[in-house]
Write an enzyme that holds these catalytic residues in place. Structure first.
Site, PDB file in Angstrom:
ATOM      1  N   ALA A  35       0.829  -1.212   0.000  1.00  0.00           N
ATOM      2  CA  ALA A  35       0.000   0.000   0.000  1.00  0.00           C
ATOM      3  C   ALA A  35       0.863   1.262   0.000  1.00  0.00           C
ATOM      4  CB  ALA A  35      -0.909  -0.004   1.231  1.00  0.00           C
ATOM      5  N   SER A  36       2.180   1.128   0.202  1.00  0.00           N
ATOM      6  CA  SER A  36       3.034   2.319   0.362  1.00  0.00           C
ATOM      7  C   SER A  36       3.048   3.233  -0.857  1.00  0.00           C
ATOM      8  CB  SER A  36       4.462   1.901   0.729  1.00  0.00           C
ATOM      9  OG  SER A  36       4.464   1.375   2.025  1.00  0.00           O
TER      10      SER A  36
ATOM     11  N   THR B 279      11.597  -2.624   3.238  1.00  0.00           N
ATOM     12  CA  THR B 279      10.752  -3.638   3.868  1.00  0.00           C
ATOM     13  C   THR B 279      11.455  -5.000   3.863  1.00  0.00           C
ATOM     14  OG1 THR B 279       8.490  -4.509   3.963  1.00  0.00           O
ATOM     15  CG2 THR B 279       9.387  -4.164   1.744  1.00  0.00           C
TER      16      THR B 279
ATOM     17  N   LYS C 283      15.366  -4.915   6.131  1.00  0.00           N
ATOM     18  CA  LYS C 283      15.358  -3.917   7.208  1.00  0.00           C
ATOM     19  C   LYS C 283      16.605  -3.977   8.095  1.00  0.00           C
ATOM     20  CE  LYS C 283      10.409  -3.131   7.934  1.00  0.00           C
ATOM     21  NZ  LYS C 283       9.365  -3.163   8.962  1.00  0.00           N
TER      22      LYS C 283
ATOM     23  N   ASP D  88       8.716   2.490  12.458  1.00  0.00           N
ATOM     24  CA  ASP D  88       7.767   1.470  12.924  1.00  0.00           C
ATOM     25  C   ASP D  88       7.342   1.720  14.375  1.00  0.00           C
ATOM     26  OD1 ASP D  88       7.432  -0.031  10.619  1.00  0.00           O
ATOM     27  OD2 ASP D  88       9.098  -1.395  11.068  1.00  0.00           O
TER      28      ASP D  88
ATOM     29  N   GLY E 195       5.464 -12.613  19.479  1.00  0.00           N
ATOM     30  CA  GLY E 195       6.436 -12.551  18.394  1.00  0.00           C
ATOM     31  C   GLY E 195       7.741 -11.966  18.889  1.00  0.00           C
TER      32      GLY E 195
ATOM     33  N   GLY F  92      10.314 -11.067  16.404  1.00  0.00           N
ATOM     34  CA  GLY F  92      11.003 -10.638  15.185  1.00  0.00           C
ATOM     35  C   GLY F  92      11.237  -9.128  15.171  1.00  0.00           C
ATOM     36  N   GLY F  93      11.429  -8.594  13.958  1.00  0.00           N
ATOM     37  CA  GLY F  93      11.783  -7.187  13.790  1.00  0.00           C
ATOM     38  C   GLY F  93      10.733  -6.233  14.319  1.00  0.00           C
ATOM     39  N   ALA F  94       9.465  -6.490  14.023  1.00  0.00           N
ATOM     40  CA  ALA F  94       8.412  -5.571  14.468  1.00  0.00           C
ATOM     41  C   ALA F  94       8.278  -5.624  15.994  1.00  0.00           C
ATOM     42  CB  ALA F  94       7.084  -5.924  13.807  1.00  0.00           C
TER      43      ALA F  94
ATOM     44  N   GLY G 183      -3.896  -3.013  12.465  1.00  0.00           N
ATOM     45  CA  GLY G 183      -2.524  -2.782  11.981  1.00  0.00           C
ATOM     46  C   GLY G 183      -2.429  -1.691  10.939  1.00  0.00           C
TER      47      GLY G 183
HETATM   48  P1  NAP Z   1       9.580 -11.234  11.394  1.00  0.00           P
HETATM   49  O1  NAP Z   1      10.791 -10.442  11.733  1.00  0.00           O
HETATM   50  O2  NAP Z   1       9.661 -12.305  10.381  1.00  0.00           O
HETATM   51  O3  NAP Z   1       9.029 -11.852  12.788  1.00  0.00           O
HETATM   52  C1  NAP Z   1       7.898 -12.667  12.822  1.00  0.00           C
HETATM   53  C2  NAP Z   1       7.715 -13.249  14.207  1.00  0.00           C
HETATM   54  O4  NAP Z   1       6.545 -14.103  14.178  1.00  0.00           O
HETATM   55  C3  NAP Z   1       8.873 -14.139  14.661  1.00  0.00           C
HETATM   56  O5  NAP Z   1       8.949 -14.095  16.060  1.00  0.00           O
HETATM   57  C4  NAP Z   1       8.421 -15.511  14.188  1.00  0.00           C
HETATM   58  O6  NAP Z   1       9.011 -16.593  14.890  1.00  0.00           O
HETATM   59  C5  NAP Z   1       6.932 -15.442  14.497  1.00  0.00           C
HETATM   60  N1  NAP Z   1       6.199 -16.392  13.681  1.00  0.00           N
HETATM   61  C6  NAP Z   1       6.254 -16.504  12.330  1.00  0.00           C
HETATM   62  N2  NAP Z   1       5.409 -17.496  11.919  1.00  0.00           N
HETATM   63  C7  NAP Z   1       4.856 -18.017  13.050  1.00  0.00           C
HETATM   64  C8  NAP Z   1       3.947 -19.050  13.307  1.00  0.00           C
HETATM   65  N3  NAP Z   1       3.431 -19.777  12.294  1.00  0.00           N
HETATM   66  N4  NAP Z   1       3.592 -19.311  14.592  1.00  0.00           N
HETATM   67  C9  NAP Z   1       4.096 -18.594  15.612  1.00  0.00           C
HETATM   68  N5  NAP Z   1       4.977 -17.584  15.433  1.00  0.00           N
HETATM   69  C10 NAP Z   1       5.351 -17.303  14.174  1.00  0.00           C
HETATM   70  O7  NAP Z   1       8.400 -10.277  10.891  1.00  0.00           O
HETATM   71  P2  NAP Z   1       8.103  -8.783  11.373  1.00  0.00           P
HETATM   72  O8  NAP Z   1       8.734  -7.829  10.444  1.00  0.00           O
HETATM   73  O9  NAP Z   1       8.424  -8.706  12.825  1.00  0.00           O
HETATM   74  O10 NAP Z   1       6.526  -8.671  11.128  1.00  0.00           O
HETATM   75  C11 NAP Z   1       5.599  -9.355  11.953  1.00  0.00           C
HETATM   76  C12 NAP Z   1       4.175  -8.997  11.526  1.00  0.00           C
HETATM   77  O11 NAP Z   1       3.966  -7.605  11.740  1.00  0.00           O
HETATM   78  C13 NAP Z   1       3.911  -9.220  10.035  1.00  0.00           C
HETATM   79  O12 NAP Z   1       2.598  -9.696   9.870  1.00  0.00           O
HETATM   80  C14 NAP Z   1       4.053  -7.838   9.429  1.00  0.00           C
HETATM   81  O13 NAP Z   1       3.270  -7.670   8.246  1.00  0.00           O
HETATM   82  C15 NAP Z   1       3.486  -6.983  10.553  1.00  0.00           C
HETATM   83  N6  NAP Z   1       3.975  -5.605  10.509  1.00  0.00           N
HETATM   84  C16 NAP Z   1       3.032  -4.634  10.391  1.00  0.00           C
HETATM   85  C17 NAP Z   1       3.432  -3.314  10.359  1.00  0.00           C
HETATM   86  C18 NAP Z   1       2.376  -2.251  10.249  1.00  0.00           C
HETATM   87  O14 NAP Z   1       2.714  -1.111   9.889  1.00  0.00           O
HETATM   88  N7  NAP Z   1       1.127  -2.549  10.566  1.00  0.00           N
HETATM   89  C19 NAP Z   1       4.783  -2.971  10.449  1.00  0.00           C
HETATM   90  C20 NAP Z   1       5.735  -4.004  10.582  1.00  0.00           C
HETATM   91  C21 NAP Z   1       5.298  -5.324  10.611  1.00  0.00           C
HETATM   92  P3  NAP Z   1      10.271 -17.370  14.232  1.00  0.00           P
HETATM   93  O15 NAP Z   1      11.449 -16.521  14.484  1.00  0.00           O
HETATM   94  O16 NAP Z   1      10.296 -18.659  14.951  1.00  0.00           O
HETATM   95  O17 NAP Z   1       9.945 -17.538  12.768  1.00  0.00           O
END
Ligand code: NAP
Length: 281
Positions: free
Chosen positions: A15-16, A60, A64, A100, A123, A125-127, A236
């Site tokens: 959407a950006s 993205t 990142k 973020d 979670g 991860g990065g977010a 979100g």
């Molecule tokens: P990321 O760095 O890949 O981290 C994802 C996290 O979710 C990790 O802790 C991962 O664990 C866990 N995970 C993935 N699949 C899973 C599953 N099936 N069951 C349980 N845990 C699971 O991704 P991210 O950048 O942090 O983004 C996370 C979410 O936030 C995404 O949906 C992204 O679209 C959303 N987001 C939204 C915005 C916004 O502006 N609204 C901004 C940033 C991110 P593992 O390490 O074990 O894989």
């Protein structure tokens, strides 16, 4: 004419571009914004050309963190988050920012929640890191819960917070003790639309605020459950809009037309929504 781009893999369906084009138009700024597919392994050789050609970048997945060593300077909030989603390219310098965390906080405040209180983030991860770092700055008491024990332990150590392994006991108690629950996993989003990041047996108090970072679909299974339990819910897409507005402000020094960005983001998400989600949940 200024030039901006989103880089990442994938960038299709983002959407950006629509959101930023709307902001430039509303601000009367002559600028173009494109989405460029850049794979992680291509970034080091592509970046010198990008910094020559553009005035700013959005970054993205999966770039990142990978972009950090290529930058001349990293702003404090990006350093805390360990990731960059916005690059300002000015006077031959590449400066990395993370909008973020600030975007998350702005969305939280926009929903009427000023003090974060006790926060549970699903979670690691990065977010999760960006949001946790920002909430800590604002005095939140933060716990992260995630299946990845190593990433959870690293995050907990780096930020001085608690990590809970969700397969062990304590998740239901942690949700019960929280004021704010944040989903920072992809569960509920594309490919996982019918799933919730929380097991059904974990109940939600009506005083809890639930913020799902997943924005496609806008109303995830978790948000539907939270709404049914009487909780305040935050979609979100609100963070998506606010983080974009902050990127715009970093690049231009002007206030972003947030309502124009919102309309464009919602239209873009509607256009790319799976058929069953359109007009449905
Ligand atoms: P990321 O760095 O890949 O981290 C994802 C996290 O979710 C990790 O802790 C991962 O664990 C866990 N995970 C993935 N699949 C899973 C599953 N099936 N069951 C349980 N845990 C699971 O991704 P991210 O950048 O942090 O983004 C996370 C979410 O936030 C995404 O949906 C992204 O679209 C959303 N987001 C939204 C915005 C916004 O502006 N609204 C901004 C940033 C991110 P593992 O390490 O074990 O894989």
């Amino acid at each position: 004419m200024k030039r901006y781009a989103l880089i990442g893999d994938p960038v299709e369906g983002s959407a950006s571009p629509a959101m930023h084009r709307a902001a430039f138009e509303a601000g009367g700024i002559a600028a173009e914004y494109t989405a460029l597919h850049v794979a992680r392994e291509e970034l080091p050789e592509t970046f010198p050309g990008l910094r020559e050609s553009f005035d700013g970048l959005n970054v993205t997945i999966p770039l990142k963190e990978a972009i950090l060593p290529l930058l001349d300077e990293v702003a404090p909030e990006a350093d805390r988050a360990g990731s960059v989603n916005t690059v300002a390219l000015e006077d031959g310098r590449a400066v990395g920012h993370s909008t973020d965390g600030p975007g998350f906080l702005a969305a939280l405040e926009g929903a009427g929640t000023d003090a974060p209180g006790r926060v549970l983030i699903l979670g690691t991860g990065g977010a999760a890191r960006a949001v946790a770092a920002e909430l800590l700055e604002r005095g939140g008491a933060v716990t992260v819960a995630g299946r990845n024990a190593e990433a959870g332990a690293r995050l907990a150590r780096d930020l001085g917070i608690h990590h809970l392994h969700p397969e062990r006991t304590g998740l239901a108690e942690a949700v019960d003790a929280a004021d704010l629950l944040v989903n920072a996993t992809p569960i509920g989003g594309p490919g996982h639309e019918d799933a919730s990041p929380l097991p059904d047996e974990v109940s939600l108090r009506r005083e809890l605020t639930v913020f799902d970072l997943v924005y496609r679909p806008r109303r995830t299974i978790l948000l539907e459950r939270a709404r049914a339990a009487g909780c305040r819910t935050i979609e979100g897409v609100e963070m998506l809009i606010e983080q974009g507005a902050r990127s715009f402000e970093i690049w231009t020094g002007e206030n972003a037309a947030v309502e124009a960005m919102r309309a464009a983001a919602l239209a873009a998400l509607e256009e790319t929504a799976p058929a069953q989600a359109r007009g449905g949940r």
